[in-house]
Design a protein around this motif. Structure first.
Motif, mmCIF file in Angstrom:
data_model
loop_
_atom_site.group_PDB
_atom_site.id
_atom_site.type_symbol
_atom_site.label_atom_id
_atom_site.label_comp_id
_atom_site.label_asym_id
_atom_site.label_seq_id
_atom_site.Cartn_x
_atom_site.Cartn_y
_atom_site.Cartn_z
ATOM 1 N N TRP A 72 41.150 92.063 56.198
ATOM 2 C CA TRP A 72 41.979 91.190 57.034
ATOM 3 C C TRP A 72 41.150 90.495 58.112
ATOM 4 N N LYS A 73 40.114 91.177 58.613
ATOM 5 C CA LYS A 73 39.275 90.572 59.645
ATOM 6 C C LYS A 73 38.463 89.417 59.068
ATOM 7 N N ARG A 74 37.942 89.608 57.853
ATOM 8 C CA ARG A 74 37.180 88.530 57.233
ATOM 9 C C ARG A 74 38.088 87.364 56.865
ATOM 10 N N PHE A 75 39.291 87.686 56.439
ATOM 11 C CA PHE A 75 40.276 86.653 56.126
ATOM 12 C C PHE A 75 40.608 85.853 57.390
ATOM 13 N N TYR A 76 40.811 86.556 58.491
ATOM 14 C CA TYR A 76 41.150 85.891 59.750
ATOM 15 C C TYR A 76 39.982 85.041 60.251
ATOM 16 N N LYS A 77 38.758 85.503 60.038
ATOM 17 C CA LYS A 77 37.590 84.732 60.448
ATOM 18 C C LYS A 77 37.546 83.400 59.710
ATOM 19 N N LEU A 78 37.859 83.425 58.420
ATOM 20 C CA LEU A 78 37.897 82.183 57.651
ATOM 21 C C LEU A 78 39.024 81.276 58.146
ATOM 22 N N GLU A 79 40.156 81.877 58.498
ATOM 23 C CA GLU A 79 41.255 81.086 59.053
ATOM 24 C C GLU A 79 40.817 80.384 60.335
ATOM 25 N N CYS A 80 40.091 81.103 61.174
ATOM 26 C CA CYS A 80 39.631 80.524 62.444
ATOM 27 C C CYS A 80 38.681 79.360 62.208
ATOM 28 N N GLU A 81 37.814 79.485 61.211
ATOM 29 C CA GLU A 81 36.876 78.403 60.903
ATOM 30 C C GLU A 81 37.620 77.162 60.415
ATOM 31 N N LEU A 82 38.624 77.367 59.590
ATOM 32 C CA LEU A 82 39.411 76.237 59.104
ATOM 33 C C LEU A 82 40.259 75.647 60.230
ATOM 34 N N ASN A 83 40.707 76.496 61.160
ATOM 35 C CA ASN A 83 41.445 75.995 62.321
ATOM 36 C C ASN A 83 40.579 75.056 63.151
ATOM 37 N N ALA A 84 39.302 75.403 63.271
ATOM 38 C CA ALA A 84 38.381 74.547 64.019
ATOM 39 C C ALA A 84 38.310 73.166 63.380
ATOM 40 N N ALA A 85 38.345 73.134 62.053
ATOM 41 C CA ALA A 85 38.322 71.853 61.343
ATOM 42 C C ALA A 85 39.614 71.079 61.565
ATOM 43 N N LEU A 86 40.723 71.806 61.599
ATOM 44 C CA LEU A 86 42.018 71.145 61.759
ATOM 45 C C LEU A 86 42.163 70.459 63.112
ATOM 46 N N ARG A 87 41.403 70.897 64.104
ATOM 47 C CA ARG A 87 41.488 70.251 65.418
ATOM 48 C C ARG A 87 40.980 68.813 65.371
ATOM 49 N N ASN A 88 40.234 68.481 64.326
ATOM 50 C CA ASN A 88 39.649 67.140 64.233
ATOM 51 C C ASN A 88 40.451 66.175 63.364
ATOM 52 N N ILE A 89 41.554 66.630 62.813
ATOM 53 C CA ILE A 89 42.302 65.736 61.934
ATOM 54 C C ILE A 89 42.991 64.632 62.729
ATOM 55 N N VAL A 90 43.212 63.530 62.073
ATOM 56 C CA VAL A 90 43.933 62.406 62.665
ATOM 57 C C VAL A 90 45.320 62.375 62.033
ATOM 58 N N VAL A 91 46.348 62.620 62.837
ATOM 59 C CA VAL A 91 47.710 62.658 62.305
ATOM 60 C C VAL A 91 48.335 61.268 62.373
ATOM 61 N N PRO A 92 49.363 61.016 61.575
ATOM 62 C CA PRO A 92 50.044 59.712 61.606
ATOM 63 C C PRO A 92 50.608 59.402 62.990
ATOM 64 N N ASN A 93 50.832 58.137 63.254
ATOM 65 C CA ASN A 93 51.286 57.693 64.577
ATOM 66 C C ASN A 93 52.640 58.260 64.984
ATOM 67 N N ASN A 94 53.469 58.613 64.005
ATOM 68 C CA ASN A 94 54.799 59.109 64.356
ATOM 69 C C ASN A 94 54.788 60.574 64.795
ATOM 70 N N ILE A 95 53.652 61.251 64.670
ATOM 71 C CA ILE A 95 53.542 62.651 65.086
ATOM 72 C C ILE A 95 53.110 62.708 66.548
ATOM 73 N N THR A 96 53.938 63.336 67.381
ATOM 74 C CA THR A 96 53.632 63.418 68.816
ATOM 75 C C THR A 96 53.131 64.792 69.240
ATOM 76 N N HIS A 97 53.499 65.832 68.480
ATOM 77 C CA HIS A 97 53.098 67.191 68.829
ATOM 78 C C HIS A 97 52.693 67.959 67.566
ATOM 79 N N VAL A 98 51.612 68.722 67.681
ATOM 80 C CA VAL A 98 51.150 69.564 66.578
ATOM 81 C C VAL A 98 50.988 70.992 67.091
ATOM 82 N N TYR A 99 51.688 71.930 66.465
ATOM 83 C CA TYR A 99 51.598 73.341 66.835
ATOM 84 C C TYR A 99 50.757 74.080 65.793
ATOM 85 N N ASN A 100 49.942 75.019 66.257
ATOM 86 C CA ASN A 100 49.211 75.897 65.341
ATOM 87 C C ASN A 100 49.443 77.345 65.767
ATOM 88 N N PRO A 101 50.427 78.022 65.164
ATOM 89 C CA PRO A 101 50.750 79.398 65.554
ATOM 90 C C PRO A 101 49.636 80.406 65.275
#
Length: 230
Positions: A72-101
Motif C-alpha cells: 500500500w505504501k508503494r502504491f500510495y507513492k505512485l499515486e503521489c507522483e501522478l498527483n504531482a503531474a496532475l497539478r500541471n494539467i490545463v482544465v477547460p475554461n468552464n472549470i472553476t474549481h478542482v478538488y483532489n481528495p
C-alpha cells in the motif's frame, strides 16, 4: 538488492529514454496525461511485476521482504507522483474549481489503503472519479460516510482543498449527506461477501482511475467524460 536500488528501479524509465517523473510532469492537458505511460504494480506468484508499457521486470520477494509487506505504501507513492503531474494539467475554461481528495484527505485515504490493500488482489473494481459526497469527503473510493465510518471502521482527519467552492464544502466524516452510488456499491460487496467487507478485501480492491473532482461556476460536478480538452 538494497531498498535504495529497488526504489530507483521502480522510478527509472526501463526504456532508458526519458525519466519517468520528467515524462509525467511535462503533461499539461488531460488528454496528454491519459496517454502518458504510467507505472503499475501487480503480483504474480512469488514475484513482484513492475510493468511499463509492456516491459516487465521481476524482483524476488525473498530479496525485498520489507517492500512486499508495504504494497500500500508503494502504491500510495505512485499515486503521489501522478498527483504531482496532475497539478500541471490545463482544465477547460468552464472549470472553476478542482478538488483532489488524495491530497486533502490523504490521512483517511492511507487508512483505507493500509486496511484494504494489505496484499495482492485477484480483482480490482475501477471507478471513474470521486463523487462529491463520497471520496470527495473521505478519500475512499465510493466512500459514503456510513460505510467508511461504521463498516470499514476508518477514522482520520480531512483537510480542505486549495480552493473551496461555496456550494461544495468539505466536512470529512462530519458530512451528513450520503453518496448514493457508494452506499449501493459497498452494500452489494458486503452482501456478496457474506456480510463482511473484510472477506471482500481478501481478494478484491476498489480504486478510482482519476482522483480529481471538477466543478463549474454553478458547482456542478463535471465528470471526466464531459471534459472537453482544448
Amino acid at each position: 538488492m538494497s531498498k535504495r536500488s529497488f526504489n530507483k528501479d521502480m522510478l527509472d524509465d526501463r526504456n532508458g529514454s526519458t525519466d519517468f517523473a520528467d515524462s509525467v510532469l511535462s503533461v499539461n492537458t488531460l488528454q496528454q496525461f491519459a496517454v502518458t505511460k504510467k507505472r503499475c504494480l501487480s503480483f504474480h506468484g512469488e514475484k513482484i511485476t513492475n510493468v511499463v508499457e509492456g516491459t516487465t521486470s521481476h524482483i524476488g520477494l525473498e530479496e525485498e521482504a520489507v517492500e512486499t509487506q508495504s504494497l500500500w505504501k508503494r502504491f500510495y507513492k505512485l499515486e503521489c507522483e501522478l498527483n504531482a503531474a496532475l497539478r500541471n494539467i490545463v482544465v477547460p475554461n468552464n472549470i472553476t474549481h478542482v478538488y483532489n481528495p488524495l491530497e486533502y484527505a490523504s490521512n483517511l485515504h492511507c487508512a483505507y489503503l493500509r486496511k484494504f490493500l494489505n496484499g495482492p488482489k485477484s480483482v480490482v473494481f475501477v471507478g471513474m472519479n470521486p463523487g462529491p459526497n463520497g471520496m470527495g469527503q473521505t478519500g475512499v473510493p465510493f466512500g459514503n460516510i456510513t460505510t467508511v465510518r461504521n463498516e470499514m471502521a476508518l477514522s482520520g482527519s480531512v483537510q480542505q482543498p486549495v480552493s473551496v467552492h461555496e456550494k461544495r464544502p468539505v466536512f470529512g466524516l462530519e458530512c451528513t449527506v450520503e453518496e448514493p452510488s457508494g452506499a449501493r456499491l459497498w452494500s452489494l460487496f458486503k452482501k456478496l461477501a457474506g456480510g463482511s467487507l473484510s472477506i471482500f478485501a481478501e481478494k478484491c480492491f476498489v480504486h478510482n482511475f482519476c482522483p480529481l473532482i471538477c466543478y463549474d461556476k454553478a458547482g456542478r460536478n463535471i465528470t471526466p467524460n464531459e471534459l472537453k480538452v482544448r
